[in-house]
Design a protein around this motif. Sequence first.
Motif, short mmCIF file in Angstrom:
data_model
loop_
_atom_site.label_atom_id
_atom_site.label_comp_id
_atom_site.label_asym_id
_atom_site.label_seq_id
_atom_site.Cartn_x
_atom_site.Cartn_y
_atom_site.Cartn_z
N THR A 1 0.75 -1.09 -0.16
CA THR A 1 0.10 0.01 0.05
C THR A 1 0.89 1.30 -0.03
O THR A 1 0.43 2.38 -0.77
N LEU A 2 1.87 1.44 0.99
CA LEU A 2 2.67 2.36 1.02
C LEU A 2 3.49 2.53 -0.52
O LEU A 2 3.64 3.83 -0.77
N MET A 3 3.71 1.66 -1.15
CA MET A 3 4.54 1.62 -2.57
C MET A 3 3.68 2.21 -3.62
O MET A 3 4.02 3.00 -4.32
N ALA A 4 2.32 1.80 -3.43
CA ALA A 4 1.30 2.37 -4.35
C ALA A 4 1.03 3.86 -4.12
O ALA A 4 0.99 4.45 -5.16
N ILE A 5 1.02 4.22 -2.86
CA ILE A 5 0.89 5.69 -2.64
C ILE A 5 2.39 6.27 -3.11
O ILE A 5 2.17 7.56 -3.43
N GLY A 6 3.38 5.68 -2.83
CA GLY A 6 4.69 6.05 -3.45
C GLY A 6 4.77 6.55 -4.86
O GLY A 6 5.17 7.63 -5.20
N LEU A 7 3.92 5.61 -5.58
CA LEU A 7 3.84 5.93 -7.22
C LEU A 7 3.28 7.42 -7.37
O LEU A 7 3.52 8.34 -8.03
N LEU A 8 2.01 7.85 -6.35
CA LEU A 8 1.57 9.09 -6.55
C LEU A 8 2.51 10.09 -5.87
O LEU A 8 2.59 11.22 -6.62
N THR A 9 3.26 9.84 -4.94
CA THR A 9 4.19 11.08 -4.66
C THR A 9 5.22 11.22 -5.67
O THR A 9 5.75 12.17 -5.83
N GLY A 10 5.66 10.09 -6.46
CA GLY A 10 6.54 10.45 -7.57
C GLY A 10 5.95 11.46 -8.79
O GLY A 10 6.50 12.11 -9.32
N ALA A 11 4.38 10.88 -8.90
CA ALA A 11 3.91 11.75 -10.10
C ALA A 11 3.59 13.36 -9.68
O ALA A 11 3.96 14.19 -10.39
N THR A 12 3.48 13.50 -8.11
CA THR A 12 3.37 14.90 -7.75
C THR A 12 4.63 15.60 -7.61
O THR A 12 4.87 16.53 -7.94
N THR A 13 5.69 14.76 -7.48
CA THR A 13 7.04 15.43 -7.54
C THR A 13 7.31 16.07 -8.85
O THR A 13 7.96 17.14 -9.03
N VAL A 14 6.91 15.13 -9.99
CA VAL A 14 7.42 15.76 -11.44
C VAL A 14 6.40 16.76 -11.84
O VAL A 14 6.43 17.77 -12.46
N LEU A 15 4.82 16.31 -11.66
CA LEU A 15 3.92 17.22 -12.24
C LEU A 15 3.69 18.26 -11.46
O LEU A 15 3.16 19.34 -12.06
N PHE A 16 3.98 18.43 -10.08
CA PHE A 16 3.57 19.59 -9.15
C PHE A 16 4.61 20.00 -8.53
O PHE A 16 4.49 21.13 -7.68
N GLY A 17 5.81 19.53 -8.49
CA GLY A 17 7.06 19.92 -7.83
C GLY A 17 6.80 19.71 -6.39
O GLY A 17 7.69 20.30 -5.58
N PHE A 18 5.78 19.08 -5.80
CA PHE A 18 5.63 18.66 -4.23
C PHE A 18 6.62 18.12 -3.64
O PHE A 18 6.79 18.15 -2.46
N GLY A 19 7.28 17.30 -4.36
CA GLY A 19 8.51 16.38 -3.80
C GLY A 19 7.98 15.31 -3.07
O GLY A 19 8.77 14.53 -2.15
N GLY A 20 6.48 15.14 -2.88
CA GLY A 20 5.97 14.10 -1.85
C GLY A 20 5.56 14.61 -0.81
O GLY A 20 4.73 13.93 0.00
N GLY A 21 5.62 15.78 -0.32
CA GLY A 21 5.34 16.02 0.99
C GLY A 21 3.89 16.22 1.23
O GLY A 21 3.48 15.76 2.62
N PHE A 22 3.05 16.86 0.54
CA PHE A 22 1.75 17.05 0.75
C PHE A 22 1.09 15.81 0.70
O PHE A 22 0.01 15.43 1.51
N VAL A 23 1.51 14.68 0.00
CA VAL A 23 0.78 13.48 -0.09
C VAL A 23 1.21 12.58 1.22
O VAL A 23 0.55 11.99 1.83
N ALA A 24 2.55 12.69 1.29
CA ALA A 24 3.10 11.82 2.45
C ALA A 24 2.89 12.23 3.94
O ALA A 24 2.58 11.40 4.52
N VAL A 25 2.49 13.35 4.22
CA VAL A 25 2.17 13.60 5.56
C VAL A 25 0.94 13.06 5.93
O VAL A 25 0.98 12.17 7.05
#
Length: 269
Positions: free
Chosen positions: A5-29
């Motif tokens: 489950t965490l790896m699947a959500i990691g896919l989303l953090t990777g996408a937000t890093t590239v598409l939105f510059g978030f680095g995963g923070g907003f998703v990871a918290v």
Amino acid sequence: MDVVTLMAIGLLTGATTVLFGFGGGFVAVPVVVWADAALGTAALPVATATSALVMVVNAAFATAVTPRPVLLALRGSGALLPLLAAGACAGAYASRFAPPALARWAFVAYTALTALDLLLRPGFLRTATPPGARPARAPRPLPAGAGAPIGAVAAFLGVGGSVMTVPALCRAGHPMRIATALANPLTLAVALPAVAVSLAASPPRAAAATGAGLVGLVDPYAAGALLLGALPVIAVLRRRPPRIPDRVHACAYLALLGLVALAMLLTGG
């Protein structure tokens, strides 16, 4: 929460890093708050610290695979980087003493106010140049004086600063594609000192009772699983970036802010 489950959500953090510059923070918290719910009120500081580590790795990798001509747009921002780092040190240190309820509601309020600002002020969803007027000037560097407050707020909340730097870069004249790419090196300046402060901290008392193997305030299990999902996505999307119209890109950014605020409210218990 299991590793798949965490790896699947990691896919989303990777996408937000590239598409939105978030680095995963907003998703990871919110995700780490959920994963470490057994820590009780200590879950949020652990999530903030773990988020910072995820952001360091994601942002560093995304910066490394960003074309050099894009990164050259940061010329003239030299003074901004040390001020971002100084503010991040202060924000990360302050987060260790903030009541969990304050940190949670500050996260939600910050996200909501940012979304309102992007909706109401021109320069993000709406162009600041009137119809028929001359095109805007060449992109401008971000003011160095913004570095310390951006770094402090971002490190306190564990969000990396991109939620402030991306709109600011857009209003400085960059398209979303460039603004989100430039947010990653700026995120590094915020997240590195925040990680150093978090790793040096003592684990919360609840960690021993629950058997959580924390390193300082960082949950290495959650961070590792998120990164295993994120890094391949970053590599693929940086090599073959999707072509997204600027307004659609901006609307998606705004929608993600709303989803993350909702997620944080739902993890509040």
